[in-house]
Write a protein that holds these residues in place. Sequence first.
Motif, PDB file in Angstrom:
ATOM      1  N   ARG A 188      94.008 -16.961  62.070  1.00 29.32           N
ATOM      2  CA  ARG A 188      92.904 -16.295  61.363  1.00 29.32           C
ATOM      3  C   ARG A 188      91.768 -17.230  60.979  1.00 29.32           C
ATOM      4  O   ARG A 188      90.607 -16.860  61.006  1.00 29.32           O
ATOM      5  N   HIS A 189      92.136 -18.456  60.574  1.00 30.29           N
ATOM      6  CA  HIS A 189      91.117 -19.338  60.007  1.00 30.29           C
ATOM      7  C   HIS A 189      90.585 -20.356  61.010  1.00 30.29           C
ATOM      8  O   HIS A 189      89.743 -21.169  60.673  1.00 30.29           O
ATOM      9  N   LEU A 190      91.125 -20.351  62.226  1.00 28.07           N
ATOM     10  CA  LEU A 190      90.684 -21.336  63.201  1.00 28.07           C
ATOM     11  C   LEU A 190      89.396 -20.864  63.868  1.00 28.07           C
ATOM     12  O   LEU A 190      89.213 -19.677  64.107  1.00 28.07           O
ATOM     13  N   PRO A 191      88.489 -21.802  64.179  1.00 31.22           N
ATOM     14  CA  PRO A 191      87.237 -21.405  64.826  1.00 31.22           C
ATOM     15  C   PRO A 191      87.508 -20.692  66.151  1.00 31.22           C
ATOM     16  O   PRO A 191      88.323 -21.175  66.942  1.00 31.22           O
ATOM     17  N   GLY A 237     101.615 -29.712  68.244  1.00 28.15           N
ATOM     18  CA  GLY A 237     102.547 -28.615  68.019  1.00 28.15           C
ATOM     19  C   GLY A 237     101.891 -27.528  67.180  1.00 28.15           C
ATOM     20  O   GLY A 237     101.029 -27.808  66.344  1.00 28.15           O
ATOM     21  N   ALA A 238     102.284 -26.283  67.421  1.00 26.82           N
ATOM     22  CA  ALA A 238     101.669 -25.180  66.684  1.00 26.82           C
ATOM     23  C   ALA A 238     101.974 -25.279  65.187  1.00 26.82           C
ATOM     24  O   ALA A 238     101.179 -24.831  64.361  1.00 26.82           O
ATOM     25  N   ASP A 239     103.103 -25.918  64.834  1.00 23.60           N
ATOM     26  CA  ASP A 239     103.411 -26.134  63.414  1.00 23.60           C
ATOM     27  C   ASP A 239     102.283 -26.918  62.746  1.00 23.60           C
ATOM     28  O   ASP A 239     101.793 -26.552  61.674  1.00 23.60           O
ATOM     29  N   ALA A 240     101.847 -27.972  63.434  1.00 24.78           N
ATOM     30  CA  ALA A 240     100.765 -28.801  62.895  1.00 24.78           C
ATOM     31  C   ALA A 240      99.423 -28.062  62.925  1.00 24.78           C
ATOM     32  O   ALA A 240      98.591 -28.231  62.045  1.00 24.78           O
ATOM     33  N   LEU A 241      99.235 -27.215  63.941  1.00 25.71           N
ATOM     34  CA  LEU A 241      97.970 -26.470  64.049  1.00 25.71           C
ATOM     35  C   LEU A 241      97.721 -25.606  62.822  1.00 25.71           C
ATOM     36  O   LEU A 241      96.589 -25.434  62.384  1.00 25.71           O
ATOM     37  N   GLU A 242      98.794 -25.066  62.283  1.00 23.92           N
ATOM     38  CA  GLU A 242      98.606 -24.168  61.140  1.00 23.92           C
ATOM     39  C   GLU A 242      98.183 -24.918  59.883  1.00 23.92           C
ATOM     40  O   GLU A 242      97.643 -24.323  58.965  1.00 23.92           O
ATOM     41  N   GLN A 243      98.422 -26.227  59.879  1.00 20.52           N
ATOM     42  CA  GLN A 243      97.979 -27.019  58.719  1.00 20.52           C
ATOM     43  C   GLN A 243      96.596 -27.616  58.946  1.00 20.52           C
ATOM     44  O   GLN A 243      96.081 -28.356  58.117  1.00 20.52           O
ATOM     45  N   ILE A 244      96.026 -27.274  60.089  1.00 20.94           N
ATOM     46  CA  ILE A 244      94.870 -28.029  60.550  1.00 20.94           C
ATOM     47  C   ILE A 244      93.686 -27.980  59.578  1.00 20.94           C
ATOM     48  O   ILE A 244      92.939 -28.936  59.454  1.00 20.94           O
ATOM     49  N   LEU A 245      93.564 -26.874  58.871  1.00 21.72           N
ATOM     50  CA  LEU A 245      92.404 -26.746  57.984  1.00 21.72           C
ATOM     51  C   LEU A 245      92.509 -27.658  56.776  1.00 21.72           C
ATOM     52  O   LEU A 245      91.519 -27.911  56.100  1.00 21.72           O
ATOM     53  N   LYS A 276      91.465 -33.810  57.102  1.00 24.52           N
ATOM     54  CA  LYS A 276      90.174 -34.380  56.741  1.00 24.52           C
ATOM     55  C   LYS A 276      89.151 -34.017  57.820  1.00 24.52           C
ATOM     56  O   LYS A 276      89.392 -34.221  58.999  1.00 24.52           O
ATOM     57  N   ARG A 277      88.037 -33.456  57.423  1.00 22.71           N
ATOM     58  CA  ARG A 277      86.929 -33.125  58.343  1.00 22.71           C
ATOM     59  C   ARG A 277      87.419 -32.346  59.563  1.00 22.71           C
ATOM     60  O   ARG A 277      87.129 -32.692  60.709  1.00 22.71           O
ATOM     61  N   ALA A 278      88.129 -31.249  59.291  1.00 24.42           N
ATOM     62  CA  ALA A 278      88.662 -30.423  60.377  1.00 24.42           C
ATOM     63  C   ALA A 278      87.546 -29.906  61.283  1.00 24.42           C
ATOM     64  O   ALA A 278      87.685 -29.883  62.506  1.00 24.42           O
ATOM     65  N   ALA A 279      86.415 -29.516  60.691  1.00 25.68           N
ATOM     66  CA  ALA A 279      85.326 -28.968  61.504  1.00 25.68           C
ATOM     67  C   ALA A 279      84.806 -30.008  62.489  1.00 25.68           C
ATOM     68  O   ALA A 279      84.513 -29.693  63.650  1.00 25.68           O
ATOM     69  N   ASP A 280      84.719 -31.272  62.047  1.00 32.94           N
ATOM     70  CA  ASP A 280      84.267 -32.335  62.953  1.00 32.94           C
ATOM     71  C   ASP A 280      85.265 -32.536  64.083  1.00 32.94           C
ATOM     72  O   ASP A 280      84.879 -32.790  65.233  1.00 32.94           O
ATOM     73  N   ALA A 281      86.556 -32.419  63.753  1.00 37.40           N
ATOM     74  CA  ALA A 281      87.585 -32.589  64.783  1.00 37.40           C
ATOM     75  C   ALA A 281      87.421 -31.530  65.878  1.00 37.40           C
ATOM     76  O   ALA A 281      87.535 -31.833  67.068  1.00 37.40           O
ATOM     77  N   PHE A 282      87.123 -30.298  65.484  1.00 38.58           N
ATOM     78  CA  PHE A 282      86.922 -29.231  66.474  1.00 38.58           C
ATOM     79  C   PHE A 282      85.691 -29.468  67.337  1.00 38.58           C
ATOM     80  O   PHE A 282      85.614 -28.997  68.465  1.00 38.58           O
ATOM     81  N   GLU A 283      84.705 -30.192  66.790  1.00 36.16           N
ATOM     82  CA  GLU A 283      83.515 -30.531  67.583  1.00 36.16           C
ATOM     83  C   GLU A 283      83.856 -31.567  68.661  1.00 36.16           C
ATOM     84  O   GLU A 283      83.242 -31.586  69.721  1.00 36.16           O
ATOM     85  N   LEU A 284      84.813 -32.442  68.334  1.00 36.01           N
ATOM     86  CA  LEU A 284      85.092 -33.572  69.217  1.00 36.01           C
ATOM     87  C   LEU A 284      86.041 -33.229  70.353  1.00 36.01           C
ATOM     88  O   LEU A 284      86.078 -33.919  71.365  1.00 36.01           O
ATOM     89  N   ALA A 285      86.850 -32.191  70.173  1.00 36.68           N
ATOM     90  CA  ALA A 285      87.875 -31.897  71.181  1.00 36.68           C
ATOM     91  C   ALA A 285      88.186 -30.414  71.201  1.00 36.68           C
ATOM     92  O   ALA A 285      87.995 -29.706  70.205  1.00 36.68           O
ATOM     93  N   HIS A 286      88.692 -29.975  72.362  1.00 34.58           N
ATOM     94  CA  HIS A 286      89.325 -28.659  72.436  1.00 34.58           C
ATOM     95  C   HIS A 286      90.770 -28.853  71.985  1.00 34.58           C
ATOM     96  O   HIS A 286      91.387 -29.854  72.332  1.00 34.58           O
ATOM     97  N   PHE A 287      91.303 -27.934  71.207  1.00 35.58           N
ATOM     98  CA  PHE A 287      92.663 -28.086  70.689  1.00 35.58           C
ATOM     99  C   PHE A 287      93.629 -27.216  71.480  1.00 35.58           C
ATOM    100  O   PHE A 287      93.345 -26.059  71.775  1.00 35.58           O
ATOM    101  N   ILE A 288      94.780 -27.811  71.820  1.00 37.46           N
ATOM    102  CA  ILE A 288      95.806 -27.080  72.550  1.00 37.46           C
ATOM    103  C   ILE A 288      97.086 -27.097  71.732  1.00 37.46           C
ATOM    104  O   ILE A 288      97.654 -28.165  71.466  1.00 37.46           O
ATOM    105  N   GLY A 289      97.519 -25.936  71.303  1.00 39.56           N
ATOM    106  CA  GLY A 289      98.750 -25.824  70.528  1.00 39.56           C
ATOM    107  C   GLY A 289      99.916 -25.538  71.454  1.00 39.56           C
ATOM    108  O   GLY A 289      99.883 -24.582  72.226  1.00 39.56           O
ATOM    109  N   VAL A 290     100.930 -26.384  71.419  1.00 39.85           N
ATOM    110  CA  VAL A 290     102.122 -26.122  72.234  1.00 39.85           C
ATOM    111  C   VAL A 290     103.153 -25.396  71.375  1.00 39.85           C
ATOM    112  O   VAL A 290     103.389 -25.744  70.228  1.00 39.85           O
TER     113      VAL A 290
END
Length: 193
Positions: free
Chosen positions: A140-143, A105-113, A116-130
């Motif tokens: 602003r802060h998302l890769p 959910g996009a609510d959770a996406l905004e807390q994503i930073l 724990k190890r958010a940068a590693d999570a972005f390496e492992l998967a493409h993220f889809i916010g519903v």
Amino acid sequence: MRIGVMGGTFDPVHHGHLVAASEVQARFDLDRVIFVPTGQPWQKSSRAVSAAEDRYLMTVIATASNPRFSVSRVDIDREGPTYTVDTLSDLKKQYPDADLFFITGADALEQILSWKRAADAFELAHFIGVTRPGYTLNDRHLPPGSVSLVEVPAMAISSTGCRARTASGQPVWYLVPDGVVQYIAKTGLYSES
Ligand code: ATP
Ligand code: MG
């Protein structure tokens, strides 16, 4: 293989989750979507979360009829609180050649930073916010390029609402799958005692 990963507490799983997974499956041409009920959820430590086994079984019941949907025990079988980076690296070990798409959910996406190890999570998967129709993400802060947004039509359903309805004797028919209505009634989950 293209695999969607839908993490959640699923206390209980509801049609919002299922519509979101189905919509992303179709939009991103995913071969399958794996639902991953959390272990002991650290972001929800303020309330008692139902037993992992109940949340797992409800998720199995809810997804059983869809040949592209399945449920993984990786988070509930791991000790301690669930971190998305651990979920994704465990699934990557199980499916080394797959492309992973993490659905949230996009609510959770905004807390994503704060994860724990958010940068590693972005390496492992493409993220889809519903999101709800019309929602714009504060990204602003998302890769750049790491997140896609998909609008889903059933966003008004929440597990919190389903628990509150059950506790006050209101029906959850049609908000959750029939088998989940029956599982809640059979186990007495969410009814005030
Ligand atoms: P709660 O009310 O307890 O927070 P929830 O309904 O948000 O529960 P979760 O298990 O926390 O359900 O959600 C799992 C994932 O599904 C999260 O990424 C959440 O943002 C997303 N989600 C929750 N409800 C919906 C919905 N109606 N439509 C699409 N996605 C949803
Ligand atoms: Mg939630």
